[in-house]
Design a protein around this motif. Sequence first.
Motif, PDB file in Angstrom:
ATOM      1  N   ALA A  27       0.841  -1.199   0.000  1.00 29.93           N
ATOM      2  CA  ALA A  27       0.000   0.000   0.000  1.00 29.93           C
ATOM      3  C   ALA A  27       0.871   1.242   0.000  1.00 29.93           C
ATOM      4  O   ALA A  27       1.938   1.273   0.626  1.00 29.93           O
ATOM      5  N   GLY A  28       0.410   2.269  -0.691  1.00 27.79           N
ATOM      6  CA  GLY A  28       1.129   3.538  -0.732  1.00 27.79           C
ATOM      7  C   GLY A  28       0.160   4.707  -0.757  1.00 27.79           C
ATOM      8  O   GLY A  28      -0.936   4.607  -1.321  1.00 27.79           O
ATOM      9  N   ILE A  29       0.553   5.811  -0.119  1.00 26.73           N
ATOM     10  CA  ILE A  29      -0.267   7.023  -0.064  1.00 26.73           C
ATOM     11  C   ILE A  29       0.619   8.217  -0.388  1.00 26.73           C
ATOM     12  O   ILE A  29       1.751   8.314   0.113  1.00 26.73           O
ATOM     13  N   LEU A  30       0.116   9.102  -1.236  1.00 28.98           N
ATOM     14  CA  LEU A  30       0.801  10.344  -1.580  1.00 28.98           C
ATOM     15  C   LEU A  30      -0.164  11.493  -1.324  1.00 28.98           C
ATOM     16  O   LEU A  30      -1.299  11.479  -1.824  1.00 28.98           O
ATOM     17  N   VAL A  31       0.279  12.481  -0.532  1.00 30.66           N
ATOM     18  CA  VAL A  31      -0.582  13.598  -0.149  1.00 30.66           C
ATOM     19  C   VAL A  31       0.159  14.904  -0.368  1.00 30.66           C
ATOM     20  O   VAL A  31       1.332  15.038   0.032  1.00 30.66           O
ATOM     21  N   TYR A  32      -0.526  15.839  -0.996  1.00 30.38           N
ATOM     22  CA  TYR A  32      -0.034  17.222  -1.023  1.00 30.38           C
ATOM     23  C   TYR A  32      -1.168  18.137  -0.582  1.00 30.38           C
ATOM     24  O   TYR A  32      -2.229  18.194  -1.206  1.00 30.38           O
ATOM     25  N   ASP A  33      -0.942  18.837   0.538  1.00 29.66           N
ATOM     26  CA  ASP A  33      -1.910  19.792   1.062  1.00 29.66           C
ATOM     27  C   ASP A  33      -1.105  20.860   1.788  1.00 29.66           C
ATOM     28  O   ASP A  33      -0.524  20.606   2.851  1.00 29.66           O
ATOM     29  N   SER A  34      -1.073  22.056   1.207  1.00 33.03           N
ATOM     30  CA  SER A  34      -0.269  23.125   1.794  1.00 33.03           C
ATOM     31  C   SER A  34      -0.776  23.536   3.168  1.00 33.03           C
ATOM     32  O   SER A  34      -0.044  24.187   3.931  1.00 33.03           O
ATOM     33  N   ARG A  35      -2.012  23.174   3.509  1.00 32.25           N
ATOM     34  CA  ARG A  35      -2.523  23.488   4.839  1.00 32.25           C
ATOM     35  C   ARG A  35      -1.942  22.556   5.897  1.00 32.25           C
ATOM     36  O   ARG A  35      -2.014  22.852   7.093  1.00 32.25           O
ATOM     37  N   GLN A  36      -1.401  21.412   5.453  1.00 33.95           N
ATOM     38  CA  GLN A  36      -0.774  20.480   6.379  1.00 33.95           C
ATOM     39  C   GLN A  36       0.748  20.609   6.365  1.00 33.95           C
ATOM     40  O   GLN A  36       1.391  20.615   7.412  1.00 33.95           O
ATOM     41  N   HIS A  37       1.324  20.664   5.155  1.00 33.42           N
ATOM     42  CA  HIS A  37       2.780  20.791   5.020  1.00 33.42           C
ATOM     43  C   HIS A  37       3.081  21.321   3.625  1.00 33.42           C
ATOM     44  O   HIS A  37       2.348  21.050   2.668  1.00 33.42           O
ATOM     45  N   ILE A  67       5.408  17.397  -0.253  1.00 34.80           N
ATOM     46  CA  ILE A  67       4.605  16.192  -0.477  1.00 34.80           C
ATOM     47  C   ILE A  67       4.853  15.193   0.653  1.00 34.80           C
ATOM     48  O   ILE A  67       5.997  14.970   1.074  1.00 34.80           O
ATOM     49  N   GLN A  68       3.783  14.607   1.139  1.00 32.31           N
ATOM     50  CA  GLN A  68       3.871  13.571   2.167  1.00 32.31           C
ATOM     51  C   GLN A  68       3.670  12.201   1.515  1.00 32.31           C
ATOM     52  O   GLN A  68       2.818  12.048   0.631  1.00 32.31           O
ATOM     53  N   THR A  69       4.436  11.215   1.957  1.00 35.93           N
ATOM     54  CA  THR A  69       4.319   9.867   1.398  1.00 35.93           C
ATOM     55  C   THR A  69       4.272   8.839   2.518  1.00 35.93           C
ATOM     56  O   THR A  69       4.807   9.048   3.607  1.00 35.93           O
ATOM     57  N   SER A  70       3.618   7.732   2.227  1.00 35.68           N
ATOM     58  CA  SER A  70       3.530   6.608   3.161  1.00 35.68           C
ATOM     59  C   SER A  70       3.527   5.325   2.353  1.00 35.68           C
ATOM     60  O   SER A  70       2.881   5.243   1.286  1.00 35.68           O
ATOM     61  N   GLN A  71       4.250   4.302   2.844  1.00 35.86           N
ATOM     62  CA  GLN A  71       4.324   3.019   2.136  1.00 35.86           C
ATOM     63  C   GLN A  71       4.372   1.891   3.154  1.00 35.86           C
ATOM     64  O   GLN A  71       5.011   2.016   4.212  1.00 35.86           O
ATOM     65  N   ALA A  72       3.704   0.783   2.865  1.00 38.01           N
ATOM     66  CA  ALA A  72       3.692  -0.360   3.779  1.00 38.01           C
ATOM     67  C   ALA A  72       3.570  -1.651   2.980  1.00 38.01           C
ATOM     68  O   ALA A  72       2.808  -1.737   2.015  1.00 38.01           O
ATOM     69  N   LEU A  73       4.338  -2.659   3.405  1.00 39.87           N
ATOM     70  CA  LEU A  73       4.283  -4.008   2.840  1.00 39.87           C
ATOM     71  C   LEU A  73       3.988  -4.961   3.982  1.00 39.87           C
ATOM     72  O   LEU A  73       4.708  -4.964   4.991  1.00 39.87           O
TER      73      LEU A  73
END
Length: 330
Positions: A301-311, A314-320
């Motif tokens: 699983a992977g998640i990519l987030v861009y939100d200038s109100r948070q940071h 770009i924020q990323t997350s990955q899990a196996l």
Amino acid sequence: MRRQFYFLLSSLLFCVSIGRAQIYDLDELRYRPDSNSLKVEKPELGIRPVKLPMSNLDLKVIYWRHWSSFGINANQASFSDNWQTGGVNSISVGLLLNHKSDYTRNNTNFVTELNLQYGKQKNKEQLPRKNNDRIFWDNKLSLKVANHWSLFTSLTFESQFDIGWNYGVNEVTGREETTTVKSNFMAPGYLTESLGIEYKPDNTFSLRIGTGTARQTFVSDDNVVPTAGDGSRYGVEPGKHFRNDLAFQLTALLDRNIAQNINLKSRYNMFANYEELTDPSHRLEATLTASVTRLINVTLAGILVYDSRQHENIQTSQALALGLLYKIPR
């Protein structure tokens, strides 16, 4: 000669008379049976109309369909004290619950989907921290107006279960400790209402174009630290707990079997505030699941987030993970 002729004629007449007598006797037996024979009476048939029960298929049509899945993922690593190549003892456990219901009748379709995830990880000499935390509930009602096109309205709720901490090391004890709160339940929490058109060429892909979208952002915990340089927390101004936005939204959904026992599920969301169209937020999630057996699966699983109100980055997350997944129906 005459005697012979008369004899033959007499014999012929005698045979004819006997034959007629036998025929008469047979007819008598047919129509007048012997008095000692069994009496046979003509049965009376009581024929009346009978109502047959109708099939249940003709009386009840099921328009609802339901799918549910429950899963647990676990990872563990341990090393002896004299392990020379490096490593840290760790253990992590994740739980997930997914449910989807679909109602389809004529040109009307309603879909509700609930996704709950929570996971914890513990490394040696570190405090436990969460590695997965999500509440997602999406509801969509659509009316088909043309081939592959529908009008839709949707309501979506997003948040998390637990506190997200910032961590630091105590200068006196040298041990790790929690410092500040990054997030909590309903901090942030999002409630999004959208209205627009949907393009759905098949059952594995859909694209929602929400021209009329409103989103409410909630920050109910005053301990959450600011996430932007202006002191706001997830876009909510300092001292406030609520923000409302009117926006344009795109949502693309993909749920497709790309090979035998391999499924790809992805969701992309773009949210553009009408007052800040040049700085939209983006979130892309993708999960690749390979079924080893009916219960055991491997998930990437992977998640990519861009939100200038948070940071600002770009924020990323990955899990196996390797885990157990039970599906209903099987």
